[in-house]
Design a protein around this motif. Structure first.
Motif, PDB file in Angstrom:
ATOM      1  N   VAL A   1      10.930  -7.105  -2.906  1.00 34.78           N
ATOM      2  CA  VAL A   1      10.189  -7.038  -1.665  1.00 34.78           C
ATOM      3  C   VAL A   1       8.574  -7.119  -2.164  1.00 34.78           C
ATOM      4  O   VAL A   1       8.217  -6.401  -3.054  1.00 34.78           O
ATOM      5  CB  VAL A   1      10.405  -5.588  -0.947  1.00 34.78           C
ATOM      6  N   VAL A   2       7.804  -7.776  -1.390  1.00 36.42           N
ATOM      7  CA  VAL A   2       6.282  -8.181  -1.607  1.00 36.42           C
ATOM      8  C   VAL A   2       5.639  -7.703  -0.301  1.00 36.42           C
ATOM      9  O   VAL A   2       6.003  -8.154   0.716  1.00 36.42           O
ATOM     10  CB  VAL A   2       6.091  -9.392  -2.236  1.00 36.42           C
ATOM     11  N   LEU A   3       4.689  -6.875  -0.343  1.00 35.72           N
ATOM     12  CA  LEU A   3       4.087  -6.227   0.571  1.00 35.72           C
ATOM     13  C   LEU A   3       2.265  -6.456   0.321  1.00 35.72           C
ATOM     14  O   LEU A   3       1.975  -6.010  -0.398  1.00 35.72           O
ATOM     15  CB  LEU A   3       4.282  -4.766   0.997  1.00 35.72           C
ATOM     16  N   GLN A   4       1.705  -6.746   1.342  1.00 35.60           N
ATOM     17  CA  GLN A   4       0.253  -6.459   1.488  1.00 35.60           C
ATOM     18  C   GLN A   4      -0.107  -5.334   1.780  1.00 35.60           C
ATOM     19  O   GLN A   4       0.342  -4.622   2.854  1.00 35.60           O
ATOM     20  CB  GLN A   4      -0.471  -7.556   2.320  1.00 35.60           C
ATOM     21  N   TYR A   5      -1.153  -4.642   0.961  1.00 43.46           N
ATOM     22  CA  TYR A   5      -1.824  -3.208   1.488  1.00 43.46           C
ATOM     23  C   TYR A   5      -3.053  -3.617   1.555  1.00 43.46           C
ATOM     24  O   TYR A   5      -3.855  -4.646   1.020  1.00 43.46           O
ATOM     25  CB  TYR A   5      -1.227  -2.107   0.598  1.00 43.46           C
ATOM     26  N   THR A   6      -3.916  -2.465   1.729  1.00 47.94           N
ATOM     27  CA  THR A   6      -5.505  -2.656   1.883  1.00 47.94           C
ATOM     28  C   THR A   6      -6.114  -3.194   0.644  1.00 47.94           C
ATOM     29  O   THR A   6      -7.234  -3.708   0.722  1.00 47.94           O
ATOM     30  CB  THR A   6      -5.999  -1.397   2.364  1.00 47.94           C
ATOM     31  N   ASP A   7      -5.645  -2.855  -0.547  1.00 44.84           N
ATOM     32  CA  ASP A   7      -6.319  -3.220  -1.924  1.00 44.84           C
ATOM     33  C   ASP A   7      -5.616  -4.261  -2.639  1.00 44.84           C
ATOM     34  O   ASP A   7      -6.269  -4.545  -3.718  1.00 44.84           O
ATOM     35  CB  ASP A   7      -6.581  -1.809  -2.609  1.00 44.84           C
ATOM     36  N   GLY A   8      -4.716  -4.940  -2.047  1.00 44.15           N
ATOM     37  CA  GLY A   8      -3.883  -5.937  -2.585  1.00 44.15           C
ATOM     38  C   GLY A   8      -2.351  -6.198  -2.258  1.00 44.15           C
ATOM     39  O   GLY A   8      -2.370  -6.290  -0.847  1.00 44.15           O
ATOM     40  N   VAL A   9      -1.800  -6.488  -3.441  1.00 42.89           N
ATOM     41  CA  VAL A   9      -0.417  -6.961  -3.112  1.00 42.89           C
ATOM     42  C   VAL A   9       0.647  -5.920  -3.902  1.00 42.89           C
ATOM     43  O   VAL A   9       0.322  -5.954  -4.937  1.00 42.89           O
ATOM     44  CB  VAL A   9      -0.136  -8.256  -3.328  1.00 42.89           C
ATOM     45  N   VAL A  10       1.672  -5.385  -3.443  1.00 41.48           N
ATOM     46  CA  VAL A  10       2.400  -4.692  -4.380  1.00 41.48           C
ATOM     47  C   VAL A  10       3.941  -5.541  -4.369  1.00 41.48           C
ATOM     48  O   VAL A  10       4.351  -5.935  -3.303  1.00 41.48           O
ATOM     49  CB  VAL A  10       2.529  -3.233  -3.656  1.00 41.48           C
TER      50      VAL A  10
ATOM     51  N   ALA B   1     -10.556 -11.995  -2.684  1.00 45.39           N
ATOM     52  CA  ALA B   1     -11.477 -10.908  -2.740  1.00 45.39           C
ATOM     53  C   ALA B   1     -11.233 -10.032  -1.339  1.00 45.39           C
ATOM     54  O   ALA B   1     -11.786  -8.710  -1.500  1.00 45.39           O
ATOM     55  CB  ALA B   1     -12.820 -11.588  -2.614  1.00 45.39           C
ATOM     56  N   ALA B   2     -10.707 -10.303  -0.483  1.00 47.83           N
ATOM     57  CA  ALA B   2     -10.217  -9.660   0.722  1.00 47.83           C
ATOM     58  C   ALA B   2      -9.109  -9.902   1.090  1.00 47.83           C
ATOM     59  O   ALA B   2      -8.514 -10.965   0.699  1.00 47.83           O
ATOM     60  CB  ALA B   2     -11.373 -10.044   1.823  1.00 47.83           C
ATOM     61  N   PRO B   3      -8.449  -8.853   2.058  1.00 47.08           N
ATOM     62  CA  PRO B   3      -7.122  -9.120   2.480  1.00 47.08           C
ATOM     63  C   PRO B   3      -6.911 -10.509   3.012  1.00 47.08           C
ATOM     64  O   PRO B   3      -5.599 -10.960   2.920  1.00 47.08           O
ATOM     65  CB  PRO B   3      -6.831  -8.069   3.455  1.00 47.08           C
ATOM     66  N   GLU B   4      -7.685 -11.038   3.845  1.00 49.09           N
ATOM     67  CA  GLU B   4      -7.482 -12.495   4.456  1.00 49.09           C
ATOM     68  C   GLU B   4      -7.420 -13.346   3.402  1.00 49.09           C
ATOM     69  O   GLU B   4      -6.834 -14.761   3.864  1.00 49.09           O
ATOM     70  CB  GLU B   4      -8.445 -12.664   5.605  1.00 49.09           C
ATOM     71  N   ASP B   5      -7.739 -13.188   2.319  1.00 43.18           N
ATOM     72  CA  ASP B   5      -7.615 -14.365   1.107  1.00 43.18           C
ATOM     73  C   ASP B   5      -6.319 -14.365   0.479  1.00 43.18           C
ATOM     74  O   ASP B   5      -6.126 -15.198  -0.394  1.00 43.18           O
ATOM     75  CB  ASP B   5      -8.869 -14.053   0.398  1.00 43.18           C
TER      76      ASP B   5
ATOM     77  N   GLU C   1      11.387  -1.201 -10.244  1.00 39.67           N
ATOM     78  CA  GLU C   1      10.405  -1.831 -10.853  1.00 39.67           C
ATOM     79  C   GLU C   1       9.200  -1.842 -10.018  1.00 39.67           C
ATOM     80  O   GLU C   1       9.371  -2.832  -8.684  1.00 39.67           O
ATOM     81  CB  GLU C   1      10.894  -3.161 -11.442  1.00 39.67           C
ATOM     82  N   VAL C   2       8.030  -1.543 -10.096  1.00 40.18           N
ATOM     83  CA  VAL C   2       7.036  -1.752  -9.236  1.00 40.18           C
ATOM     84  C   VAL C   2       5.725  -2.172 -10.119  1.00 40.18           C
ATOM     85  O   VAL C   2       5.372  -1.681 -10.937  1.00 40.18           O
ATOM     86  CB  VAL C   2       6.463  -0.391  -8.634  1.00 40.18           C
ATOM     87  N   ALA C   3       5.071  -3.203  -9.305  1.00 37.63           N
ATOM     88  CA  ALA C   3       3.715  -3.696  -9.944  1.00 37.63           C
ATOM     89  C   ALA C   3       2.715  -4.178  -8.659  1.00 37.63           C
ATOM     90  O   ALA C   3       3.252  -4.159  -7.550  1.00 37.63           O
ATOM     91  CB  ALA C   3       4.024  -4.862 -10.755  1.00 37.63           C
ATOM     92  N   THR C   4       1.350  -4.252  -8.995  1.00 38.91           N
ATOM     93  CA  THR C   4       0.585  -4.467  -8.127  1.00 38.91           C
ATOM     94  C   THR C   4      -0.535  -5.528  -8.463  1.00 38.91           C
ATOM     95  O   THR C   4      -0.518  -5.764  -9.777  1.00 38.91           O
ATOM     96  CB  THR C   4      -0.260  -3.188  -7.664  1.00 38.91           C
ATOM     97  N   LEU C   5      -1.147  -6.051  -7.640  1.00 41.16           N
ATOM     98  CA  LEU C   5      -2.302  -7.047  -7.949  1.00 41.16           C
ATOM     99  C   LEU C   5      -3.168  -6.593  -7.183  1.00 41.16           C
ATOM    100  O   LEU C   5      -3.449  -6.405  -6.024  1.00 41.16           O
ATOM    101  CB  LEU C   5      -2.085  -8.431  -7.181  1.00 41.16           C
ATOM    102  N   ASP C   6      -4.363  -5.579  -8.071  1.00 44.77           N
ATOM    103  CA  ASP C   6      -5.220  -4.752  -7.510  1.00 44.77           C
ATOM    104  C   ASP C   6      -6.435  -5.449  -7.230  1.00 44.77           C
ATOM    105  O   ASP C   6      -7.087  -5.509  -8.440  1.00 44.77           O
ATOM    106  CB  ASP C   6      -5.330  -3.394  -8.013  1.00 44.77           C
ATOM    107  N   ARG C   7      -7.141  -5.764  -6.164  1.00 44.86           N
ATOM    108  CA  ARG C   7      -8.200  -6.224  -6.071  1.00 44.86           C
ATOM    109  C   ARG C   7      -9.537  -5.468  -6.598  1.00 44.86           C
ATOM    110  O   ARG C   7     -10.630  -5.714  -6.635  1.00 44.86           O
ATOM    111  CB  ARG C   7      -8.535  -6.862  -4.628  1.00 44.86           C
ATOM    112  N   THR C   8      -9.262  -4.072  -6.433  1.00 49.38           N
ATOM    113  CA  THR C   8     -10.430  -3.240  -6.788  1.00 49.38           C
ATOM    114  C   THR C   8     -10.642  -3.103  -8.545  1.00 49.38           C
ATOM    115  O   THR C   8     -11.537  -2.301  -8.869  1.00 49.38           O
ATOM    116  CB  THR C   8     -10.120  -1.810  -6.166  1.00 49.38           C
ATOM    117  N   ARG C   9      -9.583  -3.552  -9.139  1.00 49.28           N
ATOM    118  CA  ARG C   9      -9.832  -3.360 -10.536  1.00 49.28           C
ATOM    119  C   ARG C   9     -10.970  -4.169 -11.241  1.00 49.28           C
ATOM    120  O   ARG C   9     -11.235  -5.186 -10.724  1.00 49.28           O
ATOM    121  CB  ARG C   9      -8.243  -3.831 -11.240  1.00 49.28           C
ATOM    122  N   PRO C  10     -11.810  -3.634 -11.922  1.00 50.40           N
ATOM    123  CA  PRO C  10     -13.090  -4.300 -12.395  1.00 50.40           C
ATOM    124  C   PRO C  10     -12.893  -5.290 -13.314  1.00 50.40           C
ATOM    125  O   PRO C  10     -13.728  -6.264 -13.353  1.00 50.40           O
ATOM    126  CB  PRO C  10     -13.853  -3.027 -13.286  1.00 50.40           C
ATOM    127  N   GLN C  11     -11.655  -5.495 -14.194  1.00 57.09           N
ATOM    128  CA  GLN C  11     -11.574  -6.423 -15.039  1.00 57.09           C
ATOM    129  C   GLN C  11     -11.017  -7.830 -14.234  1.00 57.09           C
ATOM    130  O   GLN C  11     -10.579  -7.706 -13.178  1.00 57.09           O
ATOM    131  CB  GLN C  11     -10.428  -6.085 -15.925  1.00 57.09           C
TER     132      GLN C  11
END
Length: 289
Positions: free
Chosen positions: A31-40, A130-134, A204-214
């Motif tokens: 399952v792949v879901l969008q959330y406020t800070d990225g994709v899980v 950079a934003a959820p709509e992107d 197994e859980v992973a995220t693409l977190d847009r708030t990460r500084p790297q």
């Protein structure tokens, strides 16, 4: 000389598609879901060594279900494509759309070739913006077609039932804990409408977190962090259940009402335990991831 056996092209393609779909359906769901800070990404995968979710490039991740050796070859090819393009041109030129097109060409060529069997895989390629709509999420079935998804998507296992469950409950602006809770709830449902309990060791859980500084946004959620997120979801459910129980006790003072509530609870607990046991036993013999 005997007449060679003839199969129409339409029937041959239909048979190949049915073969691939049956293989994919035997795999455990992703399952792949969008959330406020990225994709899980949430996958039912008890193996700690064989991953169904992986990083491809800075903002791009890959999830798959089906035959492990087949989608692992595709993952490695995707990493090589991304590294070469990023080195030759610029890191910003590596996109999920470009990677999805490469995978589509590969899967389509294999599917239409009579010399080899079709790949029993279904892929998801996602990129966080950079934003959820992107944000971008692409689903690639076995035949190489590309489906642009929004909000939520499920592949493998009983994907149709899970997708319907997610479409009814997913909303914009969810936190990571809320999205994880919804994903686990959808994966816990079986074909018969029952539910089973999935622990942190089975996920197994992973995220693409847009708030990460790297520059690299991919991060696996493991161990204590995953357990804490699951406990937060469970604690909220327990609080809601306790509130419902208090309200029911205050509303119904009669012994008959109390007895009826107790019977209902006993039945619900019994069926839930039975569904969990059956689901675990059935999944242990699955040859695919």
């Amino acid at each position: 000389m005997s007449t060679p056996f003839y199969v129409s092209p339409q029937q041959a393609m239909a048979d190949r598609a049915e073969y691939a779909r049956k293989g994919i359906a035997r795999g455990r769901s992703v399952v792949v879901l969008q959330y406020t800070d990225g994709v899980v990404f949430v996958a039912e995968n008890p193996s700690r060594a064989l991953h169904k979710v992986s990083e491809i490039y800075d903002r791009i991740a890959f999830a798959a279900v089906g035959k492990y050796n087949e989608f692992e070859n595709l993952r490695i090819g995707g990493v090589r494509y991304a590294d070469l393009r990023g080195y030759t041109y610029d890191r910003e030129d590596v996109t999920a759309r470009g990677l999805a097109n490469v995978y589509a060409q590969t899967l389509g060529t294999i599917f239409s070739s009579a010399a080899e069997k079709p790949y029993e895989v279904e892929l998801i390629v996602a990129e966080v913006g950079a934003a959820p709509e992107d944000d971008q999420i692409y689903r690639l079935p076995h035949d190489g077609s590309i489906v642009d998804e929004h909000g939520s998507v499920a592949v493998g296992g009983n994907a149709d039932q899970i997708s319907s469950y997610l479409d009814q409950r997913h909303r914009d602006g969810m936190t990571l804990a809320e999205a994880l809770k919804l994903a686990v709830e959808s994966l816990s449902r079986d074909n018969n409408g029952g539910e089973r309990r999935l622990t942190a060791e089975q996920l197994e859980v992973a995220t693409l977190d847009r708030t990460r500084p790297q520059q690299r946004k991919f991060k696996r959620i493991l161990g204590r962090q995953l357990s804490r997120l699951l406990d937060e979801s469970g604690g909220a459910d327990a609080g809601d259940a306790a509130a419902d129980a208090d309200a029911g006790a205050g509303a119904g003072e009669s012994g008959a009402t109390a007895e009826g509530t107790g019977d209902k609870g006993a039945k619900g607990n019994g069926s839930k335990g039975k569904g969990s046991s059956a689901g675990e036993d059935g999944s242990e013999g699955e040859p695919l991831l």
